[in-house]
Write an enzyme that holds these catalytic residues in place. Structure first.
Site, PDB file in Angstrom:
ATOM      1  N   ASP A  44       8.706  32.153  -1.483  1.00  0.00           N
ATOM      2  CA  ASP A  44       8.975  33.582  -1.684  1.00  0.00           C
ATOM      3  C   ASP A  44       9.482  34.186  -0.370  1.00  0.00           C
ATOM      4  O   ASP A  44       8.750  34.244   0.617  1.00  0.00           O
ATOM      5  CB  ASP A  44       7.681  34.277  -2.127  1.00  0.00           C
ATOM      6  CG  ASP A  44       7.914  35.745  -2.405  1.00  0.00           C
ATOM      7  OD1 ASP A  44       8.303  36.067  -3.538  1.00  0.00           O
ATOM      8  OD2 ASP A  44       7.730  36.569  -1.486  1.00  0.00           O
ATOM      9  N   TYR A  49      12.153  40.358   5.768  1.00  0.00           N
ATOM     10  CA  TYR A  49      11.280  39.563   6.639  1.00  0.00           C
ATOM     11  C   TYR A  49      12.041  39.081   7.883  1.00  0.00           C
ATOM     12  O   TYR A  49      11.425  38.612   8.841  1.00  0.00           O
ATOM     13  CB  TYR A  49      10.685  38.344   5.909  1.00  0.00           C
ATOM     14  CG  TYR A  49       9.874  38.647   4.661  1.00  0.00           C
ATOM     15  CD1 TYR A  49       9.382  39.920   4.407  1.00  0.00           C
ATOM     16  CD2 TYR A  49       9.590  37.643   3.742  1.00  0.00           C
ATOM     17  CE1 TYR A  49       8.647  40.187   3.257  1.00  0.00           C
ATOM     18  CE2 TYR A  49       8.853  37.902   2.594  1.00  0.00           C
ATOM     19  CZ  TYR A  49       8.396  39.168   2.350  1.00  0.00           C
ATOM     20  OH  TYR A  49       7.670  39.424   1.211  1.00  0.00           O
ATOM     21  N   LYS A  74      14.666  38.947  -1.997  1.00  0.00           N
ATOM     22  CA  LYS A  74      14.450  40.368  -2.344  1.00  0.00           C
ATOM     23  C   LYS A  74      15.494  41.257  -1.692  1.00  0.00           C
ATOM     24  O   LYS A  74      15.855  41.057  -0.525  1.00  0.00           O
ATOM     25  CB  LYS A  74      13.049  40.831  -1.890  1.00  0.00           C
ATOM     26  CG  LYS A  74      11.926  39.998  -2.435  1.00  0.00           C
ATOM     27  CD  LYS A  74      10.560  40.588  -2.136  1.00  0.00           C
ATOM     28  CE  LYS A  74       9.482  39.536  -2.362  1.00  0.00           C
ATOM     29  NZ  LYS A  74       9.209  38.699  -1.209  1.00  0.00           N
ATOM     30  N   HIS A 107      12.900  45.022  -3.725  1.00  0.00           N
ATOM     31  CA  HIS A 107      11.721  44.940  -2.862  1.00  0.00           C
ATOM     32  C   HIS A 107      10.805  46.169  -3.021  1.00  0.00           C
ATOM     33  O   HIS A 107       9.600  46.039  -3.088  1.00  0.00           O
ATOM     34  CB  HIS A 107      12.164  44.774  -1.400  1.00  0.00           C
ATOM     35  CG  HIS A 107      11.138  44.107  -0.538  1.00  0.00           C
ATOM     36  ND1 HIS A 107      11.464  43.311   0.521  1.00  0.00           N
ATOM     37  CD2 HIS A 107       9.792  44.104  -0.582  1.00  0.00           C
ATOM     38  CE1 HIS A 107      10.358  42.851   1.087  1.00  0.00           C
ATOM     39  NE2 HIS A 107       9.337  43.318   0.439  1.00  0.00           N
TER      40      HIS A 107
END
Ligand code: A2P
Length: 281
Positions: A44, A49, A74, A107
């Site tokens: 994931d 990130y 995402k 997201h």
């Protein structure tokens, strides 16, 4: 590993490996290789990130065929807008060097605290997601952090229903209203922070219960997700703990103890609320 089936009949390994907070450096390559070696087949990720390239390198160096892996990406809030979304998805696929995404998620919903027209924004975003799905760039589509009323608004104009809703989910924070609504609509719930970002591991009530089953609190939290038919996404940088978090097949939490955990009071969490959030745009 056991798999769940999404609404479109696509299979998804029932435990995923979370990558939030992994750095965009070589250490992440090792973490991902260790995760795959430990048995994870579901990774994931998210653009936000900031580590997609290193996660992608880790996947490549794991020497596992693309088809054996389930990769989630995402869309970040900065990339809203029909054309931007399509480009953002292509950029993520390029960063990860993975040809296609198995699942692409919004997201965060547009926050009602920031946008009067939050419904329109989310619904327009979803149109682009439907395009990505129909054109095969992504094999499934869904959302994260959508509450019931935000899902209801999205569904009003959706042609394809979200297949997944990834929400914060751990003991003391089950978000039952969202869970029930998703179950009713056959939307798979995924759990981010299934260990409460580690906070659950020190809770006396959970330590007592985990001792009863001779497992760790992490294993108890993961199994509790699974027995609620929720897909946990635990994170660990440590190979022994990665393995531990997958090793949950040899015990079953009794119905009585499930009830106890389901009814635990709030014991802390991220505090992020998609209705009032003003932290992100
Ligand atoms: P570490 O990476 O050192 O293992 P969450 O998945 O809820 O976000 O929680 C992640 C946090 O929990 C990380 O700090 C991680 O630390 C820790 N963690 C993950 N698995 C375990 C485990 N089995 N035992 C103890 N701590 C764990």
């Amino acid at each position: 590993m056991k798999k769940y089936m999404l609404e479109n009949k696509k299979e998804i390994p029932c435990i995923g490996f979370g990558t939030w907070k992994l750095k965009n450096d070589e250490s992440t390559i090792e973490v991902i290789k260790n995760a795959v070696d430990s048995g994870y087949r579901h990774i994931d990720t998210a653009f936000a990130y900031g580590n997609e390239e290193m996660v992608g390198k880790g996947i490549k160096q794991s020497n596992i065929s693309r088809e054996e892996l389930f990769i989630t990406g995402k869309l970040w809030n900065d990339d809203r807008g029909y054309e931007n979304i399509i480009n953002a998805c292509k950029r993520t696929i390029k960063n990860l060097d993975c040809k296609y995404l198995d699942l692409y998620l919004i997201h965060w919903p547009a926050s009602p605290a920031l946008y009067e027209n939050w419904k329109e924004i989310n619904n327009e975003t979803w149109k682009a997601f439907e395009y990505l799905y129909k054109n095969g760039l992504v094999k499934a589509i869904g959302v994260c952090n959508f509450k019931k009323h935000q899902l209801e608004a999205l569904i009003e104009t959706a042609e394809i229903l979200p297949m997944v809703n990834q929400i914060e989910f751990h003991p003391g924070f089950m978000q039952k209203e969202i869970l029930d609504f998703c179950n009713e609509k056959n939307i798979l719930v995924e759990a981010w922070s299934p260990l409460g970002s580690g906070k659950m591991l020190k809770k006396e009530s959970l330590i007592e219960l985990s001792n009863k089953y001779n497992v760790s609190v992490a294993q108890l939290c993961i199994k509790w997700c699974l027995q609620n038919e929720v897909l946990p996404l635990p994170k660990s940088k440590n190979i022994e703990r990665m393995k531990e978090n997958l090793n949950v097949d040899n015990f079953t939490i009794s119905d009585e103890d499930m009830e106890i955990i389901n009814n635990l009071e709030y014991m802390g969490g991220s505090g992020l609320d998609s209705d009032t959030l003003t932290l992100f745009n």
